[in-house]
Design an enzyme around this catalytic site. Structure first.
Site, PDB file in Angstrom:
ATOM      1  N   CYS A  81       6.090   8.180   5.014  1.00 42.02           N
ATOM      2  CA  CYS A  81       5.430   6.711   5.347  1.00 42.02           C
ATOM      3  C   CYS A  81       6.806   5.928   5.925  1.00 42.02           C
ATOM      4  CB  CYS A  81       4.865   6.127   4.230  1.00 42.02           C
ATOM      5  SG  CYS A  81       3.943   4.525   4.688  1.00 42.02           S
ATOM      6  N   CYS A 199       4.488   6.447  13.597  1.00 45.92           N
ATOM      7  CA  CYS A 199       3.659   6.760  12.015  1.00 45.92           C
ATOM      8  C   CYS A 199       3.423   8.127  11.935  1.00 45.92           C
ATOM      9  CB  CYS A 199       2.479   5.863  12.430  1.00 45.92           C
ATOM     10  SG  CYS A 199       1.456   6.146  10.940  1.00 45.92           S
TER      11      CYS A 199
END
Length: 266
Positions: A81, A199
């Site tokens: 993440c 991401c």
């Protein structure tokens, strides 16, 4: 002699469904050109919406995940993440990597730790990039957090697209075929490299090669950079077909992150 099999551990947000597809896809492609084999093992942290509050709570759970994965004696851990790390403050990927490695060592199975945030930083430095453009799925304030974090690491972000997708599963559902056109609309002419997905939840692997052809320069994603750093932290050549210039073989033997070397040896 049979080729060695490496256990790849991933610390994954509970709503992330992409990192467990793109990382294995890249390493399966590598298996077609190199002898090593890989298995994949995950531990999950609770997170459904990409907000600063949920990201902070999730990051606090990463220690538990590192211990769980060290129970399986994984050879490397990837923290999947990027924005969770970057939202915790400048340079936090180094803090996280050292802390999570310490958790694995305390549990008797020390392993190097790669964060997707740190891997993106290192991947761009590996390419020699100074000026970049990027695409992120986050709301604009979190995208600015990413831009500022990268600025603190020495990069000039010439332009960026914040797709402003609030739900994490909706991020995973974004069509990667749209990304090359989005990247083309950025002010990228003077960029040394383009980040097609800042991401690890927004899929982009299938669009990396097309984007490189259209933009005429190296294109990376957080996932591609994470695999590059995982392979280097294992002492393996960082090469895999179909994943862009960074994994083309041109940077197969570059050093891993400094904090990873410390983790691997200390």
């Amino acid at each position: 002699m049979a080729a060695r099999t490496y256990r790849i551990g991933q610390i994954v947000p509970s709503s992330n469904v992409t990192m467990e597809t793109e990382v294995p896809a890249i390493l399966r492609a590598r298996e077609t050109v190199a002898p090593e084999r890989f298995t994949f093992h995950s531990s999950r942290m609770r997170m459904t919406h990409v907000t600063a509050e949920q990201l902070k709570a999730m990051d606090a759970d990463s220690d538990r995940c590192a211990v769980e994965l060290s129970d399986a004696a994984v050879d490397v851990l990837g923290y999947a993440c990027l924005v969770a790390i970057m939202s915790m403050g400048h340079g936090y990927h180094r803090v996280s990597q050292r802390r999570l490695h310490t958790r694995t060592a305390e549990n008797g199975s020390p392993a190097p730790v790669v964060t997707s945030a740190g891997a993106l930083v290192n991947g761009l430095h590996t390419l020699g990039a100074k000026k970049i453009a990027l695409v992120a799925p986050y709301m604009r304030p979190l995208t600015r957090t990413v831009v500022d974090y990268l600025g603190n690491e020495g990069f000039t972000v010439l332009d960026y697209a914040a797709l402003e997708i609030p739900g994490n599963l909706d991020v995973a559902a974004h069509d990667p075929a749209e990304l090359p056109a989005i990247a083309q609309r950025l002010d990228h002419q003077d960029a040394d490299a383009v980040v097609l997905s800042a991401c690890v939840q927004m899929p982009s692997l299938s669009a990396i090669d097309e984007a490189e052809q259209k933009l005429g320069k190296p294109v990376v994603s957080a996932a591609v950079c994470t695999v590059h750093q995982m392979l280097r932290s294992l002492g393996l050549p960082a090469v895999a077909p179909g994943a862009g210039h960074l994994l083309s073989g041109a940077y197969a033997d570059t050093p891993p992150q400094v904090s990873e070397v410390t983790a691997a040896t200390g």
